[in-house]
Enzyme design. Structure first.
Site, PDB file in Angstrom:
ATOM      1  N   LYS A   1      -7.352   2.367 -39.168  1.00  0.00           N
ATOM      2  CA  LYS A   1      -7.635   3.757 -39.521  1.00  0.00           C
ATOM      3  C   LYS A   1      -6.819   4.712 -38.642  1.00  0.00           C
ATOM      4  O   LYS A   1      -6.801   4.593 -37.418  1.00  0.00           O
ATOM      5  CB  LYS A   1      -9.138   4.051 -39.351  1.00  0.00           C
ATOM      6  CG  LYS A   1     -10.053   3.136 -40.163  1.00  0.00           C
ATOM      7  CD  LYS A   1      -9.694   3.049 -41.634  1.00  0.00           C
ATOM      8  CE  LYS A   1     -10.151   4.230 -42.461  1.00  0.00           C
ATOM      9  NZ  LYS A   1      -9.836   4.012 -43.906  1.00  0.00           N
TER      10      LYS A   1
ATOM     11  N   GLU B   1      -3.441  -6.438   0.060  1.00  0.00           N
ATOM     12  CA  GLU B   1      -3.368  -6.453  -1.405  1.00  0.00           C
ATOM     13  C   GLU B   1      -2.724  -5.190  -1.964  1.00  0.00           C
ATOM     14  O   GLU B   1      -2.170  -5.194  -3.055  1.00  0.00           O
ATOM     15  CB  GLU B   1      -4.768  -6.654  -2.007  1.00  0.00           C
ATOM     16  CG  GLU B   1      -5.735  -5.468  -1.898  1.00  0.00           C
ATOM     17  CD  GLU B   1      -6.512  -5.408  -0.584  1.00  0.00           C
ATOM     18  OE1 GLU B   1      -6.080  -6.050   0.396  1.00  0.00           O
ATOM     19  OE2 GLU B   1      -7.531  -4.705  -0.535  1.00  0.00           O
TER      20      GLU B   1
ATOM     21  N   CYS C   1     -10.524  -6.932   5.811  1.00  0.00           N
ATOM     22  CA  CYS C   1     -11.295  -5.820   6.348  1.00  0.00           C
ATOM     23  C   CYS C   1     -12.716  -6.269   6.689  1.00  0.00           C
ATOM     24  O   CYS C   1     -12.904  -6.998   7.656  1.00  0.00           O
ATOM     25  CB  CYS C   1     -11.248  -4.641   5.386  1.00  0.00           C
ATOM     26  SG  CYS C   1     -11.436  -3.068   6.232  1.00  0.00           S
TER      27      CYS C   1
ATOM     28  N   HIS D   1      -5.496  -3.903   4.468  1.00  0.00           N
ATOM     29  CA  HIS D   1      -5.560  -4.298   3.052  1.00  0.00           C
ATOM     30  C   HIS D   1      -4.180  -4.715   2.539  1.00  0.00           C
ATOM     31  O   HIS D   1      -3.463  -3.902   1.941  1.00  0.00           O
ATOM     32  CB  HIS D   1      -6.109  -3.144   2.219  1.00  0.00           C
ATOM     33  CG  HIS D   1      -7.550  -2.892   2.476  1.00  0.00           C
ATOM     34  ND1 HIS D   1      -8.553  -3.572   1.837  1.00  0.00           N
ATOM     35  CD2 HIS D   1      -8.167  -2.052   3.338  1.00  0.00           C
ATOM     36  CE1 HIS D   1      -9.728  -3.160   2.274  1.00  0.00           C
ATOM     37  NE2 HIS D   1      -9.512  -2.233   3.194  1.00  0.00           N
TER      38      HIS D   1
HETATM   39  N1  GLN Z   1     -17.259  -1.260   6.228  1.00  0.00           N
HETATM   40  C1  GLN Z   1     -16.245  -1.705   7.118  1.00  0.00           C
HETATM   41  C2  GLN Z   1     -15.682  -0.592   7.968  1.00  0.00           C
HETATM   42  O1  GLN Z   1     -15.833   0.561   7.635  1.00  0.00           O
HETATM   43  C3  GLN Z   1     -15.134  -2.387   6.361  1.00  0.00           C
HETATM   44  C4  GLN Z   1     -14.421  -1.466   5.431  1.00  0.00           C
HETATM   45  C5  GLN Z   1     -13.576  -2.207   4.427  1.00  0.00           C
HETATM   46  O2  GLN Z   1     -13.773  -3.384   4.214  1.00  0.00           O
HETATM   47  N2  GLN Z   1     -12.663  -1.518   3.792  1.00  0.00           N
HETATM   48  O3  GLN Z   1     -15.055  -0.856   8.971  1.00  0.00           O
END
Ligand code: GLN
Length: 547
Positions: free
Chosen positions: A186, A521, A380, A519
């Site tokens: 559609k 990733e 983290c 991080h």
């Molecule tokens: N909560 C944890 C801190 O503030 C880890 C934070 C996270 O994993 N991004 O240090």
């Protein structure tokens, strides 16, 4: 000066505007142009940092420390161009800037209105850095017709008016629903969506139509006729097995050509798509499979860990294996023994997170991985949990925990092996925080350097002893306990340059156990997998051969 490509969406949300923008960016890059991608989000949060990942998916952090929309992650993964704070803006940010200027007296004497004050602020944002690239791609979040989106649509209308002809192009993404009963696609919702756009003064040049079924020429011509676009600018977007097929798939149906035509660019070089041909080859021809458990809290929504899921895929591509990810709820291990839940995996990843819920389960998952010699990547919070596990079970600190959880509970229960960081060094400056500071944007955010211990596993994986990775956290592992932990074999293999903040820990006598405070990733790309993820999956592949 850049040419501007505005990407809007209609009919329904979640059509993949972010991916389409990212793939278009990659195609233009393939033709030798420089690009930058931006996201303009109509919601009122100043940034997504304070939104639940359940609602909005992960928060993507830039090198310069902005908490942004997860679409910026797609942009980076497809183009390799590092996003900046100035690549993401929301209504909240725009209004906050306007109100700040109003209070400062910048508009003295004037009545502040959406037009022109808010729209000017949006246009100024779009102009930032326009001289640096050939193409600036701006995606407008939400769907045409949303009340919050109107100032953005008005701003891009004005913006295009103010540019010389041929400088701006509008790409609109819609959906062609399939009616099974009558066996037809559609086009009416698309027609209505374009009508809606035109009622606010915007005329799309290119229509990208999501469809689960092939779009017959007859339907394409009908859309072109009713929506006032050229038939060759009606671009079908079919479902793909992998998002990384998008650049080639879009090229094959002429998206980049249609955009260039709309801009009157006839002499663009043919694209070099080798990078994406190679990416597709690796995705479609794996030589094995590894199973990875992600032990987390936000397991209900994959978007909450988008970049991790992608980085694992990239790690698989580096090793020519398919990575099968299972999301395991950490809270299960608070009741159950981890063994029956985790035994069948070749690797365990504990991702970042906030708050105490689920953490005892993550600690048990870390212990299981350490004791059983299963590859473990702690990111983290996942690193913090691995350190707490070591402190409790090996270093004689049975009450080890994180101050984060004591703050949350409002009482002191733990030995703060992970403590609240109140002052740290960023470049040449010192940053300070108080426990009661605002929640938005007050973390240790963005890229920081870490110095790696020569000869450590981490240094071997990175192939260097100085790295830069992105951070987003408030709490840190306390070096007060370093000696006691190192005595047990936990190596502090990455530290901040001043030696105060642990950045990477690894177990000496373990096949692959690494915790990182940052991080990784966020920086992984399909054509350039992050070394930690590539090596983590290599270790998982080895594990899969053993079991
Ligand atoms: N909560 C944890 C801190 O503030 C880890 C934070 C996270 O994993 N991004 O240090």
């Amino acid at each position: 000066m850049a040419r501007f490509i505005f990407i809007t969406g209609g009919v329904v949300s979640s059509l993949g505007k972010g991916l389409t923008s990212a793939a278009l960016g990659a195609l233009l890059q393939g033709r030798g142009y420089s690009v930058r991608l931006r996201k303009l989000d109509p919601y009122l949060n100043v940034d997504p940092g304070t939104m639940s990942p359940f609602e909005h998916g992960e928060v993507f952090v830039t090198d310069d420390g902005a908490e942004t929309d997860l679409d910026l992650g797609h942009y980076e993964r497809f183009t390799g161009v590092a996003a900046r704070a100035t690549d993401s803006v929301s209504s909240g940010r725009i209004y906050s800037n306007v109100l700040e200027k109003e209070r400062r007296g910048d508009y003295l004497g004037k009545t502040i209105q959406v037009i022109p004050h808010v729209t000017n602020e949006i246009k100024d944002f779009i102009h930032i850095g326009e001289d640096e690239v050939d193409f600036m791609l701006c995606e407008i979040g939400g769907t045409v017709g949303d009340i919050e989106g109107l100032p953005f649509f008005e701003a891009i209308r004005q913006f295009a008016q103010e540019q010389p002809r041929g400088q701006c192009v509008f790409v609109h993404l819609t959906l062609l629903p399939w009616l099974a009963a009558s066996g037809e696609l559609k086009t009416k919702p698309t027609q209505h969506s374009v009508k809606e756009l035109r009622s606010i003064g915007l005329t799309p040049d290119v229509l990208v139509c999501r469809s689960e079924h092939p779009i017959p020429d007859k339907e394409r011509d009908k859309i072109a006729l009713f929506c006032n676009v050229r038939p060759e600018a009606v671009i079908p977007a079919y479902d793909l097995k992998s998002i990384y097929e998008a650049p080639l798939a879009y090229h094959n149906v002429g998206l980049d050509r249609a955009v260039l035509d709309a801009l009157g660019i006839a002499d663009a070089p043919e694209p070099d798509m080798q990078r994406w041909i190679d990416v597709e080859d690796r995705i479609h021809n794996p030589e094995g499979e590894v199973r990875v458990a992600i032990v987390g809290k936000y397991t209900r929504l994959e978007d909450a860990y988008k970049s991790i899921a992608e980085a694992l895929t990239h790690g698989g591509m580096a090793n020519r294996v398919k990575v099968k990810v299972d999301w395991v709820d950490a809270e299960i291990f608070e009741r159950d023994d981890p063994a029956p839940h985790l035994e069948r995996f070749h690797a365990i990843l504990v991702p970042g997170g906030f708050g105490e819920r689920g953490t005892e389960g993550k600690i048990r998952a870390a212990r299981f991985a350490r004791e059983k010699g299963i590859p473990y990547l702690g990111i983290c919070l996942g690193m913090q949990m691995a350190v707490i596990e070591a402190a409790r079970n090996l270093a004689g600190l049975p009450d080890a925990g994180s101050e984060e959880f004591d703050h949350e509970a409002g009482r002191k229960r733990f030995t703060p092996v992970v403590y609240h960081l109140k002052e740290w060094v960023k470049g040449n400056a010192t940053v300070s925080r108080r426990p009661d500071d605002d929640k938005g944007g007050t973390m240790r955010l963005g890229a920081y350097t870490a110095v790696l211990k020569p000869g450590s596993k981490a240094a071997g994986i990175y192939g260097t002893t100085e790295i830069e990775e992105r951070h987003r956290h408030r709490y840190e592992v306390d070096t007060k306990y370093r000696a006691a932990l190192e005595e047990q074999g936990l190596i502090f293999s990455g530290m901040s340059p001043d030696g105060r903040l642990p950045e990477i820990v690894e177990w000496k006598d373990h096949p692959w156990f690494i915790g990182v405070q940052f991080h990784p990733e966020l920086k992984s790309k399909p054509f350039d997998p992050h070394p930690l993820f590539a090596d983590f999956i290599r270790a998982a592949k080895e594990m899969s051969r053993l079991v």
